[in-house]
Design an enzyme around this catalytic site. Sequence first.
Site, PDB file in Angstrom:
ATOM      1  N   ASP A  71       0.823  -1.212   0.000  1.00  0.00           N
ATOM      2  CA  ASP A  71       0.000   0.000   0.000  1.00  0.00           C
ATOM      3  C   ASP A  71       0.859   1.265   0.000  1.00  0.00           C
ATOM      4  OD1 ASP A  71      -2.401  -1.286  -0.063  1.00  0.00           O
ATOM      5  OD2 ASP A  71      -3.038  -0.770   1.959  1.00  0.00           O
ATOM      6  N   ASP A 100       4.436  -8.977   9.434  1.00  0.00           N
ATOM      7  CA  ASP A 100       4.676  -7.550   9.268  1.00  0.00           C
ATOM      8  C   ASP A 100       6.108  -7.345   8.775  1.00  0.00           C
ATOM      9  OD1 ASP A 100       2.141  -6.861  10.026  1.00  0.00           O
ATOM     10  OD2 ASP A 100       2.680  -6.257  12.072  1.00  0.00           O
ATOM     11  N   ASP A 143      -6.705  -7.533  14.091  1.00  0.00           N
ATOM     12  CA  ASP A 143      -6.309  -8.883  14.479  1.00  0.00           C
ATOM     13  C   ASP A 143      -7.109  -9.379  15.681  1.00  0.00           C
ATOM     14  OD1 ASP A 143      -5.159  -6.958  16.091  1.00  0.00           O
ATOM     15  OD2 ASP A 143      -3.106  -7.690  15.876  1.00  0.00           O
TER      16      ASP A 143
END
Length: 496
Positions: free
Chosen positions: A93, A148, A241
Amino acid sequence: MYLHYFIIVVYTIAIVLIFMYALAQLNLLYNYLSSKKKRNTCEKFDLNNPEEVPYITIQLPVFNEMYVMERLLDNIALLDYPKDKLEIQVLDDSTDETVHSTKAHVEKLAATGLDIKHITRTNRVGFKAGALKEGLEIAKGEFIAIFDADFLPKSNWLKRTVPYFKDEEIGVVQTRWGHINRDYSLLTRIQAFALDAHFTLEQVGRNSKGHFINFNGTAGIWRKECIIDAGNWEGDTLTEDLDLSYRAQLKNWKFKYLEDVETPAELPIVISAARSQQFRWNKGGAENFRKMLWRVIKSKNISAKTKVHGLLHLLNSSMFLSIFVVAILSIPMLYIKNEYAHLRDYFYVMSFFIMSTIIFFVCYWFMYKNIYGSGFKKFFGYIGMFFTFFSIAMGFSLHNSIAVIEGHIGKKSEFVRTPKFNIKKFKDNWKNNKYLKKSLSKNVVLEGLLMLYFAFGLYSAFIVGDQGGDFGLFPFHLMLCIGFGYVFFKSLGSKV
């Protein structure tokens, strides 16, 4: 006239809430120690049998990660798993030049035969949750591993996690976070201390008794069917999450937590980065309490004890608000104690709640010795770390309380990513990190004033009463003064 009674009532409620949370931690410690006596007898996939090897999709949600993208992609490429059963999605993104450098690196890895794709979006609707959801629509895998940008799973990570999905009731396998820069500074040691408590005491303590735990946003793997059955990713909270975790477990999916599988990652080294991360986690926790409260209470699929642990879990971040209230009111309470003699019995009773601190001290010791080892030298080191951690955690209580209040009242805010540094490669050049905020948090001035407020609390200990002072709250006010002073000066010194 009745102000002192109002202060006493609010103070008492906050103290009792903290004590209840401490008792829940004590129960988790009992569960944790009990779990060590159990043998793991789960049926597992035999990955040496090609017919049992499931198809895996790895999702890497990233946004403007200039300093860690190369390290992330090269590390993921080293995962040991059959290439014909592995797909990697780089869900990018980014809005800066890293879009082009990442694309080039992905193409380089794809040329080696790795099934890796660079996926971009025209908008960032839903932030991380939106990226994961869009990637899921075209994912080939039966199972979805998520990392991540600052995580570095070891090459055998998939082989140690995927086999547990042979149990068709398991929807998630979560691993323990490690810290590659644990000893970089006092700030990183404090963050590691807090996270280690969560990833040992809390995750094991809940999971071992079938209570709800959370997928931690990274370093875990989902059954694709579970994500879809639970309603897919939603971006209406800052902790997507935790949200999906509760929706999945409310539909009877089981979670498997693996304490013995460590996934290393890098902790924030600058206080502004720690602030943004803490704000997102604490506000997201409050948002999920607001979202999940009645779903948990009304659920007919779970026991009363699981409901209690679930609600306390969702209220974890709200403990900062209770701590902040107790801290602010502790100085007026010092004067009330010495002004109104008829309340003496009340203060004798309230002294019992020092047990909360003792409970936390005992619980965290088991976590600490599990990581650092036991013995007198380690224990004395732990004493120093425990009180340092508590002092600085209280120094963050204003910042985190604001996050909690915003979450509970439903105030929306953007998903603010935590800047990554790759400190091993860039060393002292981290100050040039282009993603760092260059302005001070608006709360810093208040934190400086609170440091002075609790310095006044220290002075008050010498002047109240007729017997030469009252030093019962002196250690508490000293820790608060140090904690807010650390956060204040660290924020000023970093200028970020």
